[in-house]
Design a protein around this motif. Structure first.
Motif, PDB file in Angstrom:
ATOM      1  N   MET A   1       0.827  -1.186   0.000  1.00 41.36           N
ATOM      2  CA  MET A   1       0.000   0.000   0.000  1.00 41.36           C
ATOM      3  C   MET A   1       0.870   1.247   0.000  1.00 41.36           C
ATOM      4  N   SER A   2       0.180   2.407  -0.023  1.00 40.29           N
ATOM      5  CA  SER A   2       1.020   3.530  -0.175  1.00 40.29           C
ATOM      6  C   SER A   2       1.032   4.436   1.041  1.00 40.29           C
ATOM      7  N   PHE A   3       2.111   4.825   1.875  1.00 40.82           N
ATOM      8  CA  PHE A   3       2.266   5.679   3.113  1.00 40.82           C
ATOM      9  C   PHE A   3       3.103   6.785   3.061  1.00 40.82           C
ATOM     10  N   LYS A   4       2.863   5.918   3.081  1.00 44.06           N
ATOM     11  CA  LYS A   4       4.090   5.805   2.698  1.00 44.06           C
ATOM     12  C   LYS A   4       4.183   7.090   2.788  1.00 44.06           C
ATOM     13  N   LEU A   5       2.312   6.796   3.784  1.00 44.51           N
ATOM     14  CA  LEU A   5       1.719   7.473   4.918  1.00 44.51           C
ATOM     15  C   LEU A   5       2.677   7.836   5.842  1.00 44.51           C
ATOM     16  N   HIS A 777       6.440  -1.819  -5.139  1.00 45.34           N
ATOM     17  CA  HIS A 777       5.236  -1.488  -5.919  1.00 45.34           C
ATOM     18  C   HIS A 777       4.724  -0.095  -5.599  1.00 45.34           C
ATOM     19  N   ASP A 778       4.949   0.360  -4.381  1.00 44.49           N
ATOM     20  CA  ASP A 778       4.506   1.701  -3.979  1.00 44.49           C
ATOM     21  C   ASP A 778       5.437   2.774  -4.513  1.00 44.49           C
ATOM     22  N   ASN A 779       4.867   3.970  -4.706  1.00 46.71           N
ATOM     23  CA  ASN A 779       5.642   5.146  -5.076  1.00 46.71           C
ATOM     24  C   ASN A 779       6.230   5.002  -6.476  1.00 46.71           C
ATOM     25  N   LEU A 780       7.009   5.981  -6.869  1.00 43.54           N
ATOM     26  CA  LEU A 780       7.636   5.950  -8.189  1.00 43.54           C
ATOM     27  C   LEU A 780       8.609   4.785  -8.292  1.00 43.54           C
ATOM     28  N   ASN A 833       1.417   5.841  -7.898  1.00 42.02           N
ATOM     29  CA  ASN A 833       0.419   5.079  -7.132  1.00 42.02           C
ATOM     30  C   ASN A 833      -0.502   4.368  -8.120  1.00 42.02           C
ATOM     31  N   SER A 834       0.017   3.359  -8.762  1.00 44.43           N
ATOM     32  CA  SER A 834      -0.675   2.719  -9.888  1.00 44.43           C
ATOM     33  C   SER A 834      -1.621   1.609  -9.452  1.00 44.43           C
TER      34      SER A 834
END
Length: 966
Positions: A1-5, A777-780, A833-834
């Motif tokens: 997931m992304s948070f990356k929070l 997988h998260d972020n660029l 964030n694909s």
């Protein structure tokens, strides 16, 4: 997931999901609310901002939803949002779709049905006035005439009056001199004003002895006037709102909340205050009231919120109603009591037969629902059958309900129904191992029949530090038309062998095996919510960080999602094929949250238990997507341990990657590790140990800071990630490889697997607790990040930076981690964030793999190097401290030496040098001798590329050198 929070990207990661609905039993007040609440949010972006900021807005006590900014003014972006209900508070988060947040959770206090706030980028404060002075050119008035209508449900108006003042002026008393069909009427009249935009007022009670004997709330402001300065408002006893519309006022006394918060205690709340000493309250059934006390001792006896203390403990499976004189009758919901230690002690069920247990002789069912007064098993003829046959379940020990159906029930489709209070909830069995299409119903199956031919056992034991993990989305691997894979986007596509793509390059499983990695980590393959399995002919994509049914595989990757058995068999075929090719399988699991708390099977069966709540009764949101599971509660902990153990045993899995592991607690993760050790101690457990804002004791959060409490559990090292390439939260922020100076120490700490990080960052005890990576997988992707930070550099230069980054990952101590496609410099076109982007963005581009063949060979050589040198994979922190030392090196260069045949390496000495400069640098070697160069920035592996005899080596720009002496 992304948070990356979450730091994802705090993902989820994933982060990423629109959560709908509200929790019935814990948003009880909202079930009585009517009307609409409007909020206006102004947001001033940072200068030069390129990110797409939006809002996540949630009613107090409810779940959130994403809203875009729809307008702008001189201050910045604006959003006008209308929420259901007459709310007192609403929360919001300024965020991106990847769940990067600007500030934390913010609350808006609402009066008059409308709230307006201002927020600025990089500023955690929430302003109720424009923070840089007025910019809107609001009209000002010289003369003001406000007609105030005041209603008291108790009809006791004596002594009540207003204290009113113009903006910036002095106050005066205003009395109610008139009456109408609403209540009492007062007129606030002010003349000869200057630059006044609003009028403040307080409703107060005056006596002969004390002009301020009582007051209702604090300052309220009238802000809406006609052009002549007149306004008409309505206010009501006990309500802090100003209404500009008479029809919006709720004049009917009513109960807004009645919930059992302790076994003998009910929290009772009304929309109007009453005298708690003369409560006039009664309970139905066998419950008797012992006493009624104010909820807050500071409020005195005249209040609208009290605690009802019962003479005896209440039976949580029974339905109670509470009646209050003049306020009516309302059902009593089960509240915070289900989150108490006493509840866990009383109802914890330790058995291993939850769910359905199949035999040819018959099938037994057991579901945990301790707060239900009745429970039923509902069986269906088919997946789309709307009306099922209901059979009552028998109440059993520790809050469970059971049933047994004789005969062979293979293929039976079922759900559970439970009666909670006066409401029936239907839910899929949380322990269901097979589900129908879209996971809407459970299915009874014979698991033995799901095993493919020659279903093999486990692979040989494996040491975590030896792992080189390849993170992969099932669909991404094969969806490219040029993949040469038949079963595109499917489990079976990941099982196909011998496939080829453009120019004859190996693709799919064939490519992964050739690359040389040891483990394939699959993004979620449990049944998730956001892909409609009945419409697979239409374009759909999701990472899958939105759990629906944890113990059943996702159907969209199956060749027949309507067949509950086939999806299980095909997952096993995929695992079997990967094992056959000496690749171990790690499953990405997301136990930290669900797609939606309100629609989850957990919440339907035992409302309020499985999720974590803030003190004010709102859902915790450390995950950033609307809810956090409460792993510290015994039955949630049991479910997580049982679920992981089931997947490990039934599917012969070799590891588990815990999404947003920092939401979970230390004890749960240790119980997971303990259970897996009984199955196979070499099963890898890794997770995102971010420190997340969830209401759990900091010492109990399963994050990096508490790593020392979790032996055998690894954490992603964001320290080395950001040191290598720059912050994942700032697209333009560079790191070591792409031009930031003074990052050498951060790189060095990462090389040592973070074993010497300060306690404020992490408490790793050994390198097996640390996952080293540059992209996931998260972020660029790393490639897209380099394009953002270095747009003027040539393709060749960015390739060198990319290879330098990957080489740092593969020559650092700890567990190595590679994102699928990193070996051919994967791009997602700048999409950071694909999670739901189309295949054209997410799929592995096999033409690019062919075009970047030289770069793939370089990565392959780095993997060969790592596998060939145990010194790069030391097992203990003490060995790292004993054998690894850093060398003097020029600026923007890091060099280190490993001596003494570390970890039984055949090489006596290894020297590794990273040159992030744009020019060649000279580095002194730790000793004179015949040094063999294995990596030189152009080629890599275990073969000698050149021999250096002397005390120095020249390292070209943006290159890695690895040298050995045997």
């Amino acid at each position: 997931m992304s948070f990356k929070l979450f730091k994802k990207g705090i993902a989820a990661a994933a982060a990423c999901i629109l959560l709908l609905g509200m929790i019935f039993s814990f948003s009880f007040a909202q079930t009585f609310a009517e009307g609409k609440t409007k909020i206006i949010i102004h947001y001033q972006e940072a200068k030069g901002n390129t990110k797409d900021w939006n809002l996540w807005v949630f009613p107090e006590g409810g779940e959130g939803k994403a809203y875009p900014f729809t307008g702008s003014d001189a201050f910045g972006k604006t959003a006008e949002i209308e929420l259901d209900g007459n709310l007192k508070k609403a929360g919001f988060i300024v965020r991106t779709d990847s769940w990067e947040k600007d500030g934390g959770d913010r609350m808006i206090d609402i009066s008059g049905g409308e709230g307006e706030v201002w927020v600025k980028a990089g500023d955690d404060r929430t302003y109720t006035e424009p923070p840089d002075g007025e910019y809107r050119n609001l009209p000002s008035y010289e003369n003001i005439n406000v007609t105030v209508h005041y209603f008291r449900y108790d009809n006791q108006y004596d002594g009540w009056n207003l204290w009113a003042w113009p903006e910036g002026g002095n106050g005066e008393a205003v009395t109610f001199k008139e009456s109408d069909d609403y209540g009492r009427v007062a007129h606030i009249v002010m003349h000869n004003l200057k630059d006044v935009h609003k009028v403040g007022m307080i409703v107060r009670k005056s006596t002969a002895e004390n002009e301020w004997a009582e007051k209702e709330f604090d300052n309220r402001f009238v802000t809406k006037f006609k052009t002549d300065g007149s306004a008409e408002i309505w206010i009501a006893q006990g309500q802090d709102r100003i209404y500009y519309d008479k029809d919006s006022v709720d004049k009917t006394p009513k109960i807004v909340k009645a919930s059992i918060d302790a076994f003998n205690e009910i929290t009772f709340e009304t929309n109007f205050p009453f005298d708690a000493s003369k409560a006039g309250l009664s309970l139905t059934g066998d419950a008797k009231i012992k006493e009624v006390i104010p909820y807050d001792s500071k409020t005195g006896s005249f209040t609208n919120k009290v605690k009802i203390i019962a003479e005896n403990n209440l039976d949580l499976s029974k339905t109670y109603e509470v009646t209050k004189e003049n306020f009516g009758t309302a059902p009593v919901e089960t509240g915070k009591v289900v989150r108490s230690p006493e509840f866990d002690s009383l109802f914890y069920y330790p058995g291993h037969d939850l769910g359905n247990t199949y035999t040819k002789r018959g099938t037994s069912f057991r579901v945990w629902a301790p707060t239900a007064s009745e429970a039923k098993l509902v069986t269906y003829r088919s997946w789309d059958d709307k009306t099922g046959k209901e059979t009552s379940l028998k109440k059993a020990e520790r809050g469970t309900w059971t049933s047994f159906i004789k005969g062979d029930q293979e293929g039976l489709i079922y759900t559970y129904k439970v009666k909670i209070g006066n409401k029936w909830n239907e839910a899929v069995d949380p322990y269901a191992r097979a589900v129908t299409v879209n996971g809407d119903k459970g299915a009874v199956i014979d698991l033995k029949k799901t095993n493919p031919a020659k279903w093999s056992g486990r692979m040989k034991p494996f040491t975590p530090e030896d792992a080189i993990i390849y993170e992969l989305h099932v669909r991404d691997l094969s969806e490219d038309p040029k993949s040469g894979i038949k079963n595109k986007g499917k489990y079976l596509g990941a099982a196909e062998e011998g496939t080829k793509g453009p120019g004859g390059v190996k693709t799919g499983l064939n490519h992964i095996k050739d690359l040389g990695v040891t483990h394939v980590q699959l993004l979620p393959i449990y049944d998730y919510r956001t892909v409609d399995e009945t419409k697979l002919d239409q374009p759909q994509f999701n990472w899958g960080y939105d759990p629906k049914n944890y113990n059943a595989p996702e159907g969209s990757y199956s060749t027949d999602p309507y067949n509950p058995v086939k999806r299980i068999t095909e997952v096993k075929q995929m695992v079997q094929s990967l094992h056959k090719n000496n690749l171990r399988v790690i499953m990405d699991v997301v136990y930290n949250h669900m797609f939606s708390a309100s629609e989850s099977n957990f919440q339907q069966l035992v409302p309020g238990y499985y999720f974590r709540y803030n003190e004010d009764g709102t859902l915790a949101n450390g995950s950033g997507v609307g809810n956090d599971t409460a792993s510290e509660r015994k039955m949630m902990r049991k479910f997580i341990v049982d679920s992981v153990s089931y997947w490990a045993k039934e599917y012969n899995l070799d590891g588990f990657r815990f999404d947003l592991m920092g939401i979970l607690d230390v004890t749960t993760m240790n119980e997971v590790r303990k259970s897996l050790n009984k199955i196979n101690p070499s099963i890898i457990v890794l997770g995102e140990g971010w420190d997340l804002n969830t209401p759990l004791d900091p010492s109990q959060k399963a994050n990096q800071k508490n790593a020392s409490k979790m032996t055998g559990i690894a954490h992603f090292n964001d320290g080395i990630r950001d040191a290598i390439k720059g912050s994942v939260f700032e697209d333009g922020d560079p790191g070591f490889v792409n031009g930031k100076e003074n990052t050498e120490n951060s790189i060095k700490e990462g090389i040592k697997a973070g074993i010497d990080y300060p306690a404020s960052i992490a408490s790793y005890k050994d390198p097996g607790q640390v996952v080293e990576y540059a992209e996931a997988h998260d972020n660029l992707t790393l490639w897209d990040k380099l394009q953002k930070t270095n747009p003027e550099d040539s393709l060749a230069v960015r390739k060198k930076m990319h290879e330098l980054a990957s080489s740092i990952v593969l020559t650092s101590q700890g567990i190595s981690f590679i994102h699928a496609g990193q070996e051919f410099m994967r791009t997602k076109g700048g999409n950071g964030n694909s999670y739901n982007a189309p295949d054209s963005t997410n799929q592995l581009d096999w033409q690019r793999r062919a075009d970047f063949d030289k770069e793939v060979k370089y990565m392959k050589g780095l993997i060969e190097l790592r596998k060939g040198h145990p010194a790069l994979r030391m097992r203990t922190a003490s060995d790292i401290r004993k054998h690894l030392s850093f060398l003097e090196a020029p600026k923007n260069t890091v060099a280190y030496h490993i001596n003494g045949h570390a970890n039984r390496d055949h090489a006596k000495d290894l020297t590794v040098i990273y040159n992030a400069n744009r020019k060649t640098v000279s580095v002194a070697l730790p000793s004179r001798g015949t040094w063999k160069v294995l990596v030189n920035g152009e080629k890599s592996g275990n073969k000698t590329l050149q021999v250096i005899k002397g005390s120095k080596v020249s390292v070209p720009a943006l290159s890695t050198f690895v040298l050995e002496i045997k």
